[in-house]
Scaffold this motif. Structure first.
Motif, PDB file in Angstrom:
ATOM      1  N   GLY A 180       0.808  -1.218   0.000  1.00 58.18           N
ATOM      2  CA  GLY A 180       0.000   0.000   0.000  1.00 58.18           C
ATOM      3  C   GLY A 180       0.839   1.264   0.000  1.00 58.18           C
ATOM      4  O   GLY A 180       0.328   2.341   0.278  1.00 58.18           O
ATOM      5  N   ALA A 181       2.125   1.143  -0.330  1.00 60.23           N
ATOM      6  CA  ALA A 181       2.999   2.313  -0.275  1.00 60.23           C
ATOM      7  C   ALA A 181       4.176   2.165  -1.232  1.00 60.23           C
ATOM      8  O   ALA A 181       4.581   1.055  -1.571  1.00 60.23           O
ATOM      9  CB  ALA A 181       3.531   2.500   1.137  1.00 60.23           C
ATOM     10  N   ALA A 182       4.690   3.322  -1.647  1.00 54.91           N
ATOM     11  CA  ALA A 182       5.903   3.376  -2.469  1.00 54.91           C
ATOM     12  C   ALA A 182       6.595   4.700  -2.191  1.00 54.91           C
ATOM     13  O   ALA A 182       5.947   5.680  -1.802  1.00 54.91           O
ATOM     14  CB  ALA A 182       5.562   3.263  -3.951  1.00 54.91           C
ATOM     15  N   GLU A 183       7.893   4.725  -2.386  1.00 49.22           N
ATOM     16  CA  GLU A 183       8.660   5.954  -2.189  1.00 49.22           C
ATOM     17  C   GLU A 183       8.933   6.601  -3.533  1.00 49.22           C
ATOM     18  O   GLU A 183       9.168   5.913  -4.531  1.00 49.22           O
ATOM     19  CB  GLU A 183       9.983   5.638  -1.499  1.00 49.22           C
ATOM     20  N   THR A 229      11.004   8.048 -13.229  1.00 47.35           N
ATOM     21  CA  THR A 229      10.179   9.229 -13.442  1.00 47.35           C
ATOM     22  C   THR A 229      10.697  10.420 -12.642  1.00 47.35           C
ATOM     23  O   THR A 229      10.363  11.566 -12.941  1.00 47.35           O
ATOM     24  CB  THR A 229       8.702   8.916 -13.074  1.00 47.35           C
ATOM     25  N   GLU A 230      11.526  10.152 -11.653  1.00 46.40           N
ATOM     26  CA  GLU A 230      12.119  11.244 -10.874  1.00 46.40           C
ATOM     27  C   GLU A 230      12.943  12.173 -11.751  1.00 46.40           C
ATOM     28  O   GLU A 230      13.186  13.323 -11.374  1.00 46.40           O
ATOM     29  CB  GLU A 230      12.958  10.687  -9.722  1.00 46.40           C
ATOM     30  N   THR A 231      13.348  11.702 -12.931  1.00 49.65           N
ATOM     31  CA  THR A 231      14.110  12.567 -13.837  1.00 49.65           C
ATOM     32  C   THR A 231      13.291  13.791 -14.247  1.00 49.65           C
ATOM     33  O   THR A 231      13.868  14.837 -14.550  1.00 49.65           O
ATOM     34  CB  THR A 231      14.568  11.806 -15.095  1.00 49.65           C
ATOM     35  N   ALA A 234      12.891  19.695 -13.865  1.00 51.79           N
ATOM     36  CA  ALA A 234      12.213  20.921 -13.432  1.00 51.79           C
ATOM     37  C   ALA A 234      13.097  21.725 -12.491  1.00 51.79           C
ATOM     38  O   ALA A 234      13.196  22.958 -12.609  1.00 51.79           O
ATOM     39  CB  ALA A 234      10.888  20.573 -12.750  1.00 51.79           C
ATOM     40  N   VAL A 235      13.756  21.051 -11.572  1.00 50.48           N
ATOM     41  CA  VAL A 235      14.661  21.731 -10.634  1.00 50.48           C
ATOM     42  C   VAL A 235      15.813  22.377 -11.404  1.00 50.48           C
ATOM     43  O   VAL A 235      16.199  23.523 -11.127  1.00 50.48           O
ATOM     44  CB  VAL A 235      15.167  20.743  -9.550  1.00 50.48           C
ATOM     45  N   ALA A 236      16.353  21.677 -12.399  1.00 44.79           N
ATOM     46  CA  ALA A 236      17.451  22.229 -13.202  1.00 44.79           C
ATOM     47  C   ALA A 236      16.981  23.408 -14.054  1.00 44.79           C
ATOM     48  O   ALA A 236      17.724  24.371 -14.250  1.00 44.79           O
ATOM     49  CB  ALA A 236      18.052  21.141 -14.085  1.00 44.79           C
ATOM     50  N   ALA A 237      15.756  23.339 -14.553  1.00 39.34           N
ATOM     51  CA  ALA A 237      15.233  24.402 -15.415  1.00 39.34           C
ATOM     52  C   ALA A 237      14.893  25.678 -14.643  1.00 39.34           C
ATOM     53  O   ALA A 237      14.859  26.766 -15.228  1.00 39.34           O
ATOM     54  CB  ALA A 237      13.993  23.899 -16.154  1.00 39.34           C
ATOM     55  N   PHE A 238      14.644  25.560 -13.359  1.00 40.72           N
ATOM     56  CA  PHE A 238      14.256  26.712 -12.541  1.00 40.72           C
ATOM     57  C   PHE A 238      15.169  26.813 -11.325  1.00 40.72           C
ATOM     58  O   PHE A 238      14.775  26.470 -10.208  1.00 40.72           O
ATOM     59  CB  PHE A 238      12.793  26.592 -12.106  1.00 40.72           C
ATOM     60  N   PRO A 239      16.398  27.310 -11.529  1.00 43.07           N
ATOM     61  CA  PRO A 239      17.337  27.383 -10.409  1.00 43.07           C
ATOM     62  C   PRO A 239      16.866  28.320  -9.289  1.00 43.07           C
ATOM     63  O   PRO A 239      17.241  28.119  -8.135  1.00 43.07           O
ATOM     64  CB  PRO A 239      18.633  27.874 -11.052  1.00 43.07           C
ATOM     65  N   ARG A 240      16.067  29.319  -9.637  1.00 46.51           N
ATOM     66  CA  ARG A 240      15.474  30.190  -8.605  1.00 46.51           C
ATOM     67  C   ARG A 240      14.153  29.545  -8.189  1.00 46.51           C
ATOM     68  O   ARG A 240      13.085  29.860  -8.698  1.00 46.51           O
ATOM     69  CB  ARG A 240      15.248  31.596  -9.162  1.00 46.51           C
ATOM     70  N   ARG A 241      14.231  28.649  -7.276  1.00 45.36           N
ATOM     71  CA  ARG A 241      13.071  27.830  -6.901  1.00 45.36           C
ATOM     72  C   ARG A 241      11.899  28.650  -6.393  1.00 45.36           C
ATOM     73  O   ARG A 241      10.752  28.288  -6.585  1.00 45.36           O
ATOM     74  CB  ARG A 241      13.486  26.778  -5.875  1.00 45.36           C
ATOM     75  N   GLU A 242      12.177  29.766  -5.737  1.00 46.88           N
ATOM     76  CA  GLU A 242      11.091  30.596  -5.205  1.00 46.88           C
ATOM     77  C   GLU A 242      10.310  31.296  -6.317  1.00 46.88           C
ATOM     78  O   GLU A 242       9.207  31.795  -6.088  1.00 46.88           O
ATOM     79  CB  GLU A 242      11.632  31.615  -4.199  1.00 46.88           C
ATOM     80  N   ALA A 243      10.849  31.315  -7.544  1.00 44.75           N
ATOM     81  CA  ALA A 243      10.168  31.982  -8.655  1.00 44.75           C
ATOM     82  C   ALA A 243       9.035  31.135  -9.238  1.00 44.75           C
ATOM     83  O   ALA A 243       8.142  31.663  -9.893  1.00 44.75           O
ATOM     84  CB  ALA A 243      11.174  32.325  -9.755  1.00 44.75           C
ATOM     85  N   VAL A 244       9.058  29.840  -8.998  1.00 47.23           N
ATOM     86  CA  VAL A 244       8.006  28.963  -9.531  1.00 47.23           C
ATOM     87  C   VAL A 244       6.768  29.119  -8.655  1.00 47.23           C
ATOM     88  O   VAL A 244       6.818  28.942  -7.436  1.00 47.23           O
ATOM     89  CB  VAL A 244       8.474  27.489  -9.566  1.00 47.23           C
ATOM     90  N   GLY A 258      -0.195  11.511  -7.272  1.00 45.85           N
ATOM     91  CA  GLY A 258       0.207  12.894  -7.012  1.00 45.85           C
ATOM     92  C   GLY A 258       1.702  13.038  -6.823  1.00 45.85           C
ATOM     93  O   GLY A 258       2.193  14.106  -6.467  1.00 45.85           O
ATOM     94  N   CYS A 259       2.458  11.982  -7.092  1.00 44.89           N
ATOM     95  CA  CYS A 259       3.892  11.997  -6.773  1.00 44.89           C
ATOM     96  C   CYS A 259       4.656  13.081  -7.514  1.00 44.89           C
ATOM     97  O   CYS A 259       5.518  13.738  -6.913  1.00 44.89           O
ATOM     98  CB  CYS A 259       4.513  10.624  -6.985  1.00 44.89           C
ATOM     99  N   LEU A 260       4.378  13.300  -8.798  1.00 45.91           N
ATOM    100  CA  LEU A 260       5.120  14.335  -9.521  1.00 45.91           C
ATOM    101  C   LEU A 260       4.794  15.723  -8.987  1.00 45.91           C
ATOM    102  O   LEU A 260       5.695  16.528  -8.726  1.00 45.91           O
ATOM    103  CB  LEU A 260       4.825  14.269 -11.022  1.00 45.91           C
ATOM    104  N   LEU A 261       3.520  16.015  -8.836  1.00 46.24           N
ATOM    105  CA  LEU A 261       3.122  17.330  -8.325  1.00 46.24           C
ATOM    106  C   LEU A 261       3.676  17.565  -6.928  1.00 46.24           C
ATOM    107  O   LEU A 261       4.263  18.618  -6.647  1.00 46.24           O
ATOM    108  CB  LEU A 261       1.601  17.457  -8.313  1.00 46.24           C
ATOM    109  N   LEU A 262       3.543  16.592  -6.055  1.00 42.87           N
ATOM    110  CA  LEU A 262       3.974  16.772  -4.669  1.00 42.87           C
ATOM    111  C   LEU A 262       5.493  16.824  -4.548  1.00 42.87           C
ATOM    112  O   LEU A 262       6.027  17.590  -3.738  1.00 42.87           O
ATOM    113  CB  LEU A 262       3.354  15.695  -3.780  1.00 42.87           C
ATOM    114  N   ALA A 263       6.198  16.070  -5.366  1.00 40.02           N
ATOM    115  CA  ALA A 263       7.661  16.165  -5.368  1.00 40.02           C
ATOM    116  C   ALA A 263       8.078  17.553  -5.856  1.00 40.02           C
ATOM    117  O   ALA A 263       8.991  18.168  -5.284  1.00 40.02           O
ATOM    118  CB  ALA A 263       8.262  15.075  -6.249  1.00 40.02           C
ATOM    119  N   ALA A 264       7.411  18.050  -6.890  1.00 42.43           N
ATOM    120  CA  ALA A 264       7.718  19.395  -7.380  1.00 42.43           C
ATOM    121  C   ALA A 264       7.429  20.441  -6.302  1.00 42.43           C
ATOM    122  O   ALA A 264       8.241  21.344  -6.065  1.00 42.43           O
ATOM    123  CB  ALA A 264       6.920  19.690  -8.652  1.00 42.43           C
ATOM    124  N   LEU A 265       6.298  20.322  -5.642  1.00 45.78           N
ATOM    125  CA  LEU A 265       5.969  21.285  -4.580  1.00 45.78           C
ATOM    126  C   LEU A 265       6.972  21.219  -3.432  1.00 45.78           C
ATOM    127  O   LEU A 265       7.252  22.234  -2.792  1.00 45.78           O
ATOM    128  CB  LEU A 265       4.546  21.059  -4.060  1.00 45.78           C
TER     129      LEU A 265
END
Length: 184
Positions: free
Chosen positions: A86-89, A108-110, A115-125, A136-143
């Motif tokens: 019932g879980a995955a990391e 898929t973590e790539t 996204a992290v590489a494309a936006f070095p100013r993380r607070e700007a996103v 929701g893993c991609l959205l939540l990892a990005a957030l």
């Protein structure tokens, strides 16, 4: 005594259960039979895999033995371990999974890395959109990487959107992420 020599242990011990399960999984051509046996038995016993290795002669309680037998049968029928547990990391974050979603894959973590590489100013996103959100893993990892951002995840399956919402709250991002069931 090591788990490797545990097949000689009495039938109801952790070591014996792990040995027999490993043999069944190996015979079924499961890629990591010993690891999967430990994961399933630890889940059935409600403990960590390290706890199993500490004392292979410990008895397996009857209820845990029944639960483990069911998990092992399902795994031998090729049900994914993540669904059984019932879980995955993903992105070092824990996610609840179900048969309503795909299992988050490490490759898929790539996308998060890109996204992290494309936006070095993380607070700007400020906004993130995830189509086909599943867990929701991609959205939540990005957030988790973009602290000022909010996001929306869309999935055609309402159960998936509900599961993603549950994951968001469990990870403390429920106020920053919304999930919608629908087609884009």
């Amino acid at each position: 005594m090591s788990v490797a020599g545990a097949c000689a242990d009495p039938a109801g011990t952790v070591g014996a259960f792990l040995c027999r399960a490993g043999q069944h999984l190996r015979a079924a051509a499961v890629e990591s039979p010993r690891l999967e046996a430990r994961l399933l038995l630890a889940h059935a016993m409600g403990c960590r895999t390290e706890d199993l290795l500490r004392d292979p002669r410990a008895p397996v309680p009857p209820a845990a033995a029944l639960g483990f037998a069911d998990l092992l049968r399902r795994r031998l029928d090729r049900e994914p371990v993540a669904h059984l547990l019932g879980a995955a990391e993903f992105w070092s974050l824990p996610f609840v999974v179900s048969s309503a979603t795909l299992i988050p894959r490490p490759d898929t973590e790539t996308l998060v890395e890109a996204a992290v590489a494309a936006f070095p100013r993380r607070e700007a996103v400020r906004r993130v959109l995830d189509l086909g959100t599943g867990t929701g893993c991609l959205l939540l990892a990005a957030l988790s990487e973009f602290p000022e951002a909010t996001g929306v995840g869309v999935d055609a399956v309402s159960e998936a959107a509900a599961l993603a919402r549950r994951n968001a709250f469990a990870l403390g991002m429920g106020g920053r992420a919304g999930f919608v069931a629908g087609s884009w």
